[in-house]
Design a protein around this motif. Structure first.
Motif, PDB file in Angstrom:
ATOM      1  N   SER A   1      -3.454  -9.744   3.681  1.00  0.00           N
ATOM      2  CA  SER A   1      -3.380  -9.030   2.402  1.00  0.00           C
ATOM      3  C   SER A   1      -3.821  -9.935   1.257  1.00  0.00           C
ATOM      4  O   SER A   1      -4.525  -9.503   0.337  1.00  0.00           O
ATOM      5  N   VAL A   2      -3.403 -11.193   1.316  1.00  0.00           N
ATOM      6  CA  VAL A   2      -3.809 -12.164   0.296  1.00  0.00           C
ATOM      7  C   VAL A   2      -5.324 -12.335   0.311  1.00  0.00           C
ATOM      8  O   VAL A   2      -5.973 -12.395  -0.741  1.00  0.00           O
ATOM      9  N   GLU A   3      -5.889 -12.393   1.508  1.00  0.00           N
ATOM     10  CA  GLU A   3      -7.340 -12.541   1.631  1.00  0.00           C
ATOM     11  C   GLU A   3      -8.077 -11.374   0.980  1.00  0.00           C
ATOM     12  O   GLU A   3      -9.208 -11.524   0.520  1.00  0.00           O
ATOM     13  N   GLY A   4      -7.430 -10.212   0.939  1.00  0.00           N
ATOM     14  CA  GLY A   4      -8.050  -9.058   0.307  1.00  0.00           C
ATOM     15  C   GLY A   4      -7.918  -9.061  -1.206  1.00  0.00           C
ATOM     16  O   GLY A   4      -8.780  -8.523  -1.915  1.00  0.00           O
ATOM     17  N   VAL A   5      -6.853  -9.682  -1.718  1.00  0.00           N
ATOM     18  CA  VAL A   5      -6.592  -9.674  -3.158  1.00  0.00           C
ATOM     19  C   VAL A   5      -7.359 -10.770  -3.898  1.00  0.00           C
ATOM     20  O   VAL A   5      -7.842 -10.550  -5.019  1.00  0.00           O
TER      21      VAL A   5
END
Length: 325
Positions: free
Chosen positions: A118-122
């Motif tokens: 999720s962090v990689e997406g944000v």
């Protein structure tokens, strides 16, 4: 980057054109920092957090999830005794006891792994907003860029904290190693309380690679930012943005202009975050003569300020950089 640089330059007399030239000059990191001496960076202002919450709910959600996971990892239950017994006396009963103990822990590790994705997406969204909307006319008068800078730093702080916790809990690696070693056999169990903790083999393999790194969560942030800079074909804009954010924060710390201890700490966190990301994105690294971030001055300013879990900021910076050791 024009308006963002103007915002960060504050009351300096140079034009935005000269600022851009200054950034492009590979030998001018010292002059670059001096250019922003007048900038006041109040990152602790609650309006910055409110901006993110109202206009970037996904980023706020990921940040809150990360903080919740940190609390859970901080309460990690060590399964070493049960695992040791199952290895030394591999009876079905001992194996079942070990799995019942480590099952919830493995489920938590899966949550953390999913969170990293999720962090990689944000991260690309945050960098895209900072880089592509820096020319907004009101960039210097709104809380927008400060809010995004704070979100970027908060996400990185969460990553720092997770990695420090992970390295302080050897049972994480040991429990997961035992889990993978017995997965094929245990996955055939008819016990639903055990079977529910089984993870697909492909996900288990990815998790193994993830946790093999000493700083897996920081690596997720860095890899995402690096890929964004590469895919967007705008590496220079990303590096300019990180340099500008670092310069504004450095000026505040150096001249003690923060409006509160919280703001000053946030500035130190932004400094470390920008240095780490710059170091991995720029081919030459943040500590090279070509860098537009003056790491020597930054080291002088952050000193032994505590950043994560009583770890000095300088140690956090060196531990997560590619070229600074």
């Amino acid at each position: 980057m024009g308006s963002l640089l103007s915002m960060l330059r504050g009351s300096s007399n140079g034009s935005s054109g000269s600022s851009s030239k200054l950034i492009r000059d590979a030998q001018s990191s010292a002059r670059f920092s001096k250019q922003f001496d007048e900038f006041i960076y109040n990152l602790g202002d609650q309006r910055n957090a409110e901006y993110v919450k109202e206009t970037f709910p996904e980023g706020d959600r990921v940040l809150r999830t990360g903080r919740e996971l940190l609390e859970k990892v901080g309460r990690y239950e060590d399964g070493s005794n049960e695992v040791r017994m199952a290895i030394s006396q591999p009876t079905p009963e001992n194996e079942a006891a070990a799995w019942q103990k480590i099952g919830p822990s493995v489920a938590l590790l899966r949550e953390c792994f999913d969170f990293a994705q999720s962090v990689e997406g944000v991260i690309p969204q945050v960098l895209n907003e900072l880089c592509n909307h820096a020319n907004d006319e009101d960039a210097g008068r709104s809380d927008r860029n400060r809010g995004l800078a704070r979100l970027l730093a908060d996400l990185m702080q969460n990553a720092f904290a997770f990695d420090v916790l992970k390295s302080s809990i050897p049972a994480i690696q040991n429990d997961f190693s035992y889990y993978r070693r017995t997965l094929s056999r245990i996955s055939k169990s008819q016990d639903t309380e055990i079977a529910k903790y089984c993870i697909p083999h492909d996900v288990s393999n990815q998790m193994s690679l993830f946790y093999a790194y000493h700083n897996p969560m920081v690596k997720a942030v860095v890899d995402s930012a690096t890929q964004f800079a590469k895919d967007s074909s705008n590496e220079k804009a990303v590096l300019d943005c990180l340099s500008a954010l670092a310069a504004g924060s450095l000026s505040t710390v150096k001249h003690r202009r923060a409006d509160s201890p919280k703001s000053e700490r946030m500035c130190v966190l932004v400094l470390v975050t920008c240095c780490v990301l710059y170091d991995w994105i720029a081919p030459h690294g943040v500590g090279s003569p070509q860098s537009t971030i003056d790491t020597k001055v930054i080291f002088d300013q952050i000193g032994d300020r505590m950043l994560v879990e009583s770890t000095p900021a300088e140690r956090v910076l060196r531990a997560n950089c590619r070229t600074l050791r």
